[in-house]
Design a protein around this motif. Structure first.
Motif, PDB file in Angstrom:
ATOM      1  N   MET A  24       0.837  -1.203   0.000  1.00 43.04           N
ATOM      2  CA  MET A  24       0.000   0.000   0.000  1.00 43.04           C
ATOM      3  C   MET A  24       0.876   1.259   0.000  1.00 43.04           C
ATOM      4  O   MET A  24       1.887   1.321   0.697  1.00 43.04           O
ATOM      5  CB  MET A  24      -0.917   0.019   1.238  1.00 43.04           C
ATOM      6  N   SER A  25       0.452   2.233  -0.766  1.00 42.23           N
ATOM      7  CA  SER A  25       1.149   3.522  -0.784  1.00 42.23           C
ATOM      8  C   SER A  25       0.826   4.297   0.485  1.00 42.23           C
ATOM      9  O   SER A  25      -0.143   4.000   1.186  1.00 42.23           O
ATOM     10  CB  SER A  25       0.727   4.335  -2.007  1.00 42.23           C
ATOM     11  N   ARG A  26       1.601   5.347   0.748  1.00 43.09           N
ATOM     12  CA  ARG A  26       1.363   6.159   1.925  1.00 43.09           C
ATOM     13  C   ARG A  26      -0.005   6.841   1.852  1.00 43.09           C
ATOM     14  O   ARG A  26      -0.707   6.932   2.854  1.00 43.09           O
ATOM     15  CB  ARG A  26       2.464   7.208   2.074  1.00 43.09           C
ATOM     16  N   GLU A  27      -0.332   7.319   0.655  1.00 41.12           N
ATOM     17  CA  GLU A  27      -1.623   7.998   0.493  1.00 41.12           C
ATOM     18  C   GLU A  27      -2.786   7.031   0.775  1.00 41.12           C
ATOM     19  O   GLU A  27      -3.770   7.393   1.439  1.00 41.12           O
ATOM     20  CB  GLU A  27      -1.760   8.568  -0.921  1.00 41.12           C
ATOM     21  N   LYS A  28      -2.654   5.817   0.267  1.00 41.72           N
ATOM     22  CA  LYS A  28      -3.705   4.825   0.477  1.00 41.72           C
ATOM     23  C   LYS A  28      -3.829   4.468   1.956  1.00 41.72           C
ATOM     24  O   LYS A  28      -4.942   4.291   2.484  1.00 41.72           O
ATOM     25  CB  LYS A  28      -3.388   3.561  -0.341  1.00 41.72           C
ATOM     26  N   THR A  29      -2.709   4.402   2.637  1.00 41.87           N
ATOM     27  CA  THR A  29      -2.722   4.089   4.069  1.00 41.87           C
ATOM     28  C   THR A  29      -3.442   5.170   4.856  1.00 41.87           C
ATOM     29  O   THR A  29      -4.248   4.881   5.745  1.00 41.87           O
ATOM     30  CB  THR A  29      -1.279   3.928   4.583  1.00 41.87           C
ATOM     31  N   GLU A  30      -3.167   6.436   4.495  1.00 39.67           N
ATOM     32  CA  GLU A  30      -3.820   7.543   5.198  1.00 39.67           C
ATOM     33  C   GLU A  30      -5.321   7.561   4.920  1.00 39.67           C
ATOM     34  O   GLU A  30      -6.125   7.860   5.804  1.00 39.67           O
ATOM     35  CB  GLU A  30      -3.176   8.865   4.792  1.00 39.67           C
ATOM     36  N   GLU A  31      -5.685   7.257   3.676  1.00 37.41           N
ATOM     37  CA  GLU A  31      -7.111   7.204   3.338  1.00 37.41           C
ATOM     38  C   GLU A  31      -7.813   6.116   4.155  1.00 37.41           C
ATOM     39  O   GLU A  31      -8.939   6.308   4.644  1.00 37.41           O
ATOM     40  CB  GLU A  31      -7.285   6.921   1.843  1.00 37.41           C
ATOM     41  N   THR A  32      -7.137   4.986   4.292  1.00 33.78           N
ATOM     42  CA  THR A  32      -7.709   3.883   5.077  1.00 33.78           C
ATOM     43  C   THR A  32      -7.870   4.281   6.537  1.00 33.78           C
ATOM     44  O   THR A  32      -8.878   3.950   7.175  1.00 33.78           O
ATOM     45  CB  THR A  32      -6.815   2.634   4.961  1.00 33.78           C
ATOM     46  N   LYS A  33      -6.898   5.003   7.059  1.00 34.14           N
ATOM     47  CA  LYS A  33      -6.965   5.441   8.448  1.00 34.14           C
ATOM     48  C   LYS A  33      -8.161   6.357   8.680  1.00 34.14           C
ATOM     49  O   LYS A  33      -8.867   6.250   9.690  1.00 34.14           O
ATOM     50  CB  LYS A  33      -5.666   6.149   8.840  1.00 34.14           C
ATOM     51  N   VAL A  34      -8.400   7.273   7.719  1.00 35.45           N
ATOM     52  CA  VAL A  34      -9.550   8.173   7.815  1.00 35.45           C
ATOM     53  C   VAL A  34     -10.853   7.381   7.757  1.00 35.45           C
ATOM     54  O   VAL A  34     -11.801   7.637   8.517  1.00 35.45           O
ATOM     55  CB  VAL A  34      -9.512   9.229   6.699  1.00 35.45           C
ATOM     56  N   MET A  35     -10.902   6.384   6.887  1.00 34.83           N
ATOM     57  CA  MET A  35     -12.102   5.553   6.760  1.00 34.83           C
ATOM     58  C   MET A  35     -12.366   4.782   8.061  1.00 34.83           C
ATOM     59  O   MET A  35     -13.513   4.680   8.509  1.00 34.83           O
ATOM     60  CB  MET A  35     -11.931   4.580   5.599  1.00 34.83           C
ATOM     61  N   VAL A  36     -11.308   4.278   8.672  1.00 38.75           N
ATOM     62  CA  VAL A  36     -11.447   3.560   9.939  1.00 38.75           C
ATOM     63  C   VAL A  36     -12.037   4.484  11.002  1.00 38.75           C
ATOM     64  O   VAL A  36     -12.926   4.099  11.768  1.00 38.75           O
ATOM     65  CB  VAL A  36     -10.079   3.007  10.398  1.00 38.75           C
ATOM     66  N   SER A  37     -11.545   5.714  11.050  1.00 45.97           N
ATOM     67  CA  SER A  37     -12.036   6.678  12.032  1.00 45.97           C
ATOM     68  C   SER A  37     -13.524   6.972  11.831  1.00 45.97           C
ATOM     69  O   SER A  37     -14.289   7.053  12.804  1.00 45.97           O
ATOM     70  CB  SER A  37     -11.225   7.972  11.949  1.00 45.97           C
ATOM     71  N   LEU A  38     -13.947   7.110  10.578  1.00 44.44           N
ATOM     72  CA  LEU A  38     -15.354   7.382  10.300  1.00 44.44           C
ATOM     73  C   LEU A  38     -16.243   6.216  10.720  1.00 44.44           C
ATOM     74  O   LEU A  38     -17.319   6.414  11.314  1.00 44.44           O
ATOM     75  CB  LEU A  38     -15.532   7.678   8.803  1.00 44.44           C
TER      76      LEU A  38
END
Length: 632
Positions: free
Chosen positions: A406-420
């Motif tokens: 996973m790219s860094r951008e994809k990882t950050e997007e996943t983290k935001v999704m987890v938070s939501l």
């Protein structure tokens, strides 16, 4: 120890101040300035003491006990014949009852065995000299119960020290009965101490010399009971230590590995009283290092279940439970018997990093569980086990590979999704939609990257709270364990500790609940605030579980049941119980050794408003706990 130091120690312990006219007085001989004369006098006293009648013998042995405890490595007394003297005093006490009951001679066998144990605990040369002096046979007679539990305690301690050295082990091991005696003592000593001392209703009927030895003549019933509890625990731990010496040498493994005793060992956790002793699990761990021992342990599902419970607890000996299970799983002969139970506990520990200075614990567990995963279709036919192995593979292998790509951008997007998704779960929980909240947390966990350990900790802990409210204690324990494995350091997430303590309490697992609650309270005390307040509900839980895990809890429960049955049969509420403590006659002033125990129950939680007010208070407490213990 120099001569002057010994003089001061003796004079202090015996309180002798007046000059003595007895030329053979032991204390006067110790004050002799000439070394050769003093040593000759001491040697002569050690030779004469067992065959002479002197009321001062108890003072002499009390002083020798004090010296042996404070200076166990001093070679002077061991080289002058103290071991032979002590062995002969024990033998005389066992075989000459009239002499034993005269004066204060009843104290002598206890002091003699204690002195032997103290001088042999550090020095192998002292142990060899003790064996040469013939101490083993009289110690075994004391351990067999020829006198009382007080003498058994110091006898098994001394024999344990002698068995711990290679040079003296065989001298102990040739007495074949000693293993069975140690097994019996470990299994029954707590009940014996309770029946013969702690549980005696009329405290005046306790043996006076027991009370004196326990408290040195100072302190009342409460201190006596506390010391008796400590001594009973020590006796059990020393019995296990003696068996451990045999197990290390791979001797008497078949005798030790009887199913009944192995199951008893599971209840001998130690730690609460003897803080450095691993007690029963320590012996089980040693047995798991031998092939015969592994076979014996693997035969009992109860033992395996107890090891599993220990492996995912916050007990100090958690790592021992893990070690035992891994040893059993690595052995092809025992793996198939153990994995059907162990995998559903160890699966919660696969993300554990360090434990008691052991690194990569979770990785080791993962590799062990997946040893034959590729061949599992032909070797493991149980669907639940297959499913659990597949879950571990997906979590620790497949998911890790995907995240590495996973790219860094994809990882950050996943983290935001987890938070939501987590916020959605929180909202559902607040609205009382508990099942829906649990589903949201599960959804978040599926996509949350493994490296976001803090986020995963909260998700597991929140889902555990949902399981608690849904009365699914097993799932709550599983999720809180996973959260605690992810916390840094392990077993440090306060809310997960409290939730797991509640779940264990609901399942009736008092020791595990107590350990988690203690860890929870400890986390409250480490906060950098001046006014540390321990929650009332936590202290109430600790009080409840301390009562349930008291080393005499089983004896009290057994006596309570017996009391109820016998009262019902006799129609008499004043039923006495007769206990034979093995020492009769003058020692108990020619009275029958009778004792009756009152029923000991937890005090009810009551209030002035009656049962209705009690229910209201309980509901208020539950609402308060729920609000305080939920993390967002």
């Amino acid at each position: 120890m120099d001569s002057q130091t010994r003089k001061e120690s003796i004079c202090t312990s015996t309180m002798i101040e007046q000059p003595c006219s007895n030329p053979r007085c032991f204390f006067c001989i110790l004050k002799e300035p000439k070394s050769s004369i003093r040593r000759g006098g001491i040697k002569r006293c050690f030779e004469e003491m067992p065959v002479s009648d002197n009321e001062e013998h108890v003072l002499v042995l009390s002083a020798l006990w004090n010296i042996a405890m404070t200076h166990p490595n001093d070679p002077e007394f061991p080289t002058l014949g103290i071991f032979k003297c002590m062995a002969n005093l024990i033998s005389r006490g066992i075989n000459d009852r009239a002499w034993l009951l005269a004066g204060q001679n009843i104290y002598l066998p206890y002091y003699a065995a204690h002195i032997i144990g103290s001088y042999t605990m550090n020095k192998v040369e002292f142990a060899e000299k003790a064996v040469e002096s013939g101490v083993i046979t009289p110690l075994i007679e004391l351990m067999s119960g020829r006198m009382t539990w007080v003498e058994q305690r110091v006898a098994v301690r001394a024999l344990g020290h002698l068995a711990s050295y290679d040079q003296t082990f065989e001298a102990v091991a040739k007495h074949e009965e000693i293993t069975k005696m140690a097994i019996s003592l470990a299994s029954t000593c707590l009940g014996s101490v309770f029946d013969m001392f702690v549980g005696v209703k009329d405290k005046n009927k306790r043996l006076n010399y027991h009370c004196d030895l326990l408290t040195r003549g100072i302190g009342g019933v409460e201190l006596q009971n506390r010391k008796a509890e400590e001594w009973a625990s020590q006796m059990q731990c020393w019995s296990i230590h003696l068996l451990n010496c045999f197990a290390v040498k791979e001797r008497s493994i078949d005798i030790i590995c009887t199913r009944g005793f192995l199951e008893d060992l599971c209840e001998m956790w130690g730690g609460l009283v003897n803080h450095t002793s691993p007690a029963g699990v320590g012996l089980i761990r040693v047995l798991c290092y031998t092939k015969a021992g592994r076979r014996g342990v693997a035969e009992s599902k109860k033992v395996i279940k107890n090891l599993c419970n220990l492996s995912r607890s916050s007990d100090d000996w958690q790592y021992m439970g893990i070690d035992c299970l891994l040893s059993l799983l690595k052995d092809p002969e025992t793996r198939h018997k153990v994995i059907e139970i162990a995998i559903f506990f160890l699966i919660d520990l696969v993300e554990l990093r360090t434990l008691k200075e052991r690194s990569n614990v979770g990785e080791t567990i993962t590799r062990t569980l997946l040893l034959d995963f590729k061949e599992s279709n032909s070797k493991i036919k149980i669907d639940r086990v297959q499913k659990a192995l597949q879950e571990i593979w997906v979590l620790k292998v497949d998911k890790r590979k995907k995240e590495n790509l996973m790219s860094r951008e994809k990882t950050e997007e996943t983290k935001v999704m987890v938070s939501l998704i987590k916020q959605q779960g929180n909202q559902s929980f607040v609205l009382g939609k508990i099942e829906e909240a649990a589903l949201r947390y599960t959804e978040a966990l599926k996509i949350c990257p493994l490296k976001f350990r803090k986020e995963r900790t909260v998700l597991y802990s929140n889902r555990a709270q949902c399981h608690l409210l849904l009365s699914d204690c097993d799932s709550a324990i599983s999720d809180t364990t996973r959260a605690l494995c992810l916390s840094n350091p392990p077993n440090s997430h306060p809310k997960s500790l409290w939730r797991r303590s509640q779940a264990y309490d609901t399942k009736g697992m008092a020791l595990e609940s107590l350990m988690d609650c203690l860890m929870f309270v400890n986390s409250c005390c480490t906060k950098p605030t001046k006014d540390v307040k321990i929650p009332y509900y936590a202290m109430r839980m600790i009080s409840k579980q301390m009562e349930a895990t008291c080393i005499f809890a089983a004896s009290r429960a057994k006596l309570t049941n017996t009391y109820v049955i016998r009262t019902h049969e006799s129609g008499n509420e004043n039923v006495d119980f007769i206990h034979d403590n093995g020492v009769k006659g003058k020692m108990i002033e020619n009275k029958a050794f009778m004792s009756s125990l009152s029923t000991i129950l937890e005090e009810p939680f009551t209030s002035n408003g009656g049962s209705s007010s009690r229910r209201k208070l309980e509901r208020a407490r539950r609402r308060k706990n729920s609000a305080l213990s939920f993390s967002y």
